[in-house]
Design a protein around this motif. Structure first.
Motif, PDB file in Angstrom:
ATOM      1  N   ALA A 117       0.841  -1.198   0.000  1.00 32.93           N
ATOM      2  CA  ALA A 117       0.000   0.000   0.000  1.00 32.93           C
ATOM      3  C   ALA A 117       0.874   1.245   0.000  1.00 32.93           C
ATOM      4  N   LYS A 118       0.449   2.219  -0.799  1.00 31.71           N
ATOM      5  CA  LYS A 118       1.186   3.481  -0.829  1.00 31.71           C
ATOM      6  C   LYS A 118       0.669   4.386   0.270  1.00 31.71           C
ATOM      7  N   HIS A 119       1.589   5.051   0.925  1.00 31.86           N
ATOM      8  CA  HIS A 119       1.220   5.994   1.963  1.00 31.86           C
ATOM      9  C   HIS A 119       1.156   7.380   1.365  1.00 31.86           C
ATOM     10  N   LYS A 120       0.111   8.107   1.694  1.00 36.48           N
ATOM     11  CA  LYS A 120       0.009   9.485   1.229  1.00 36.48           C
ATOM     12  C   LYS A 120       0.973  10.337   2.049  1.00 36.48           C
ATOM     13  N   LYS A 121       1.818  11.082   1.331  1.00 33.54           N
ATOM     14  CA  LYS A 121       2.822  11.890   2.010  1.00 33.54           C
ATOM     15  C   LYS A 121       2.336  13.305   2.209  1.00 33.54           C
ATOM     16  N   MET A 122       2.720  13.882   3.318  1.00 33.96           N
ATOM     17  CA  MET A 122       2.388  15.250   3.629  1.00 33.96           C
ATOM     18  C   MET A 122       3.216  16.179   2.741  1.00 33.96           C
ATOM     19  N   LYS A 123       2.632  17.280   2.261  1.00 28.63           N
ATOM     20  CA  LYS A 123       3.341  18.268   1.451  1.00 28.63           C
ATOM     21  C   LYS A 123       4.138  19.183   2.375  1.00 28.63           C
ATOM     22  N   LEU A 124       5.439  19.268   2.160  1.00 29.77           N
ATOM     23  CA  LEU A 124       6.280  20.070   3.023  1.00 29.77           C
ATOM     24  C   LEU A 124       7.147  21.086   2.285  1.00 29.77           C
ATOM     25  N   PRO A 125       7.362  20.986   0.961  1.00 27.11           N
ATOM     26  CA  PRO A 125       8.307  21.880   0.302  1.00 27.11           C
ATOM     27  C   PRO A 125       8.040  23.369   0.521  1.00 27.11           C
ATOM     28  N   LEU A 126       6.806  23.826   0.526  1.00 28.20           N
ATOM     29  CA  LEU A 126       6.542  25.247   0.731  1.00 28.20           C
ATOM     30  C   LEU A 126       6.913  25.691   2.144  1.00 28.20           C
ATOM     31  N   VAL A 127       6.740  24.808   3.091  1.00 24.46           N
ATOM     32  CA  VAL A 127       7.102  25.124   4.463  1.00 24.46           C
ATOM     33  C   VAL A 127       8.628  25.152   4.599  1.00 24.46           C
ATOM     34  N   TYR A 128       9.295  24.298   3.850  1.00 22.92           N
ATOM     35  CA  TYR A 128      10.745  24.188   3.939  1.00 22.92           C
ATOM     36  C   TYR A 128      11.464  25.347   3.235  1.00 22.92           C
ATOM     37  N   GLN A 129      10.818  25.999   2.275  1.00 19.35           N
ATOM     38  CA  GLN A 129      11.482  27.040   1.495  1.00 19.35           C
ATOM     39  C   GLN A 129      12.078  28.164   2.345  1.00 19.35           C
ATOM     40  N   PRO A 130      11.359  28.751   3.293  1.00 19.74           N
ATOM     41  CA  PRO A 130      11.988  29.804   4.108  1.00 19.74           C
ATOM     42  C   PRO A 130      13.185  29.285   4.912  1.00 19.74           C
ATOM     43  N   LEU A 131      13.060  28.085   5.450  1.00 27.69           N
ATOM     44  CA  LEU A 131      14.167  27.498   6.195  1.00 27.69           C
ATOM     45  C   LEU A 131      15.334  27.225   5.252  1.00 27.69           C
ATOM     46  N   GLY A 132      15.028  26.740   4.061  1.00 30.06           N
ATOM     47  CA  GLY A 132      16.070  26.494   3.069  1.00 30.06           C
ATOM     48  C   GLY A 132      16.799  27.766   2.683  1.00 30.06           C
TER      49      GLY A 132
END
Length: 97
Positions: free
Chosen positions: A2-17
């Motif tokens: 079964a595939k697990h649905k992943k949480m979207k994080l890239p937009l949250v990570y952008q300022p930290l990045g």
């Protein structure tokens, strides 16, 4: 499996990045100044437009600076991504695990 649905994080990570990249640049600049002083016993690295410096010296400085910048930036980016993954359980860049 079964595939697990992943949480979207890239937009949250952008300022930290962005902050991590800025810090990596500052750290790399500091590391380059220290490395150049150790290599050539000079405080000022040659600039590409400095008429008193030769090609070899200018290219050596550029190579050392580029290598240090790449290593420091990769280490900082990787550390930030691993910290986000540990705290959230999700890798911060979409499509990568």
């Amino acid at each position: 499996m079964a595939k697990h649905k992943k949480m979207k994080l890239p937009l949250v990570y952008q300022p930290l990045g962005f902050v991590l990249s800025w810090a990596a640049g500052a750290l790399a600049g500091l590391a380059f100044r220290k490395a150049w002083t150790a290599l050539r016993h000079e405080e000022d690295a040659p600039d590409a437009l400095d008429p008193d410096r030769g090609w070899g010296e200018i290219l050596l400085a550029a190579a050392v600076q580029g290598a240090l910048f790449a290593v420091v930036r990769s280490a900082v980016d990787r550390s930030g991504a691993k910290a986000i993954a540990r705290s959230t359980g999700v890798w911060p860049v979409a499509g990568r695990d």
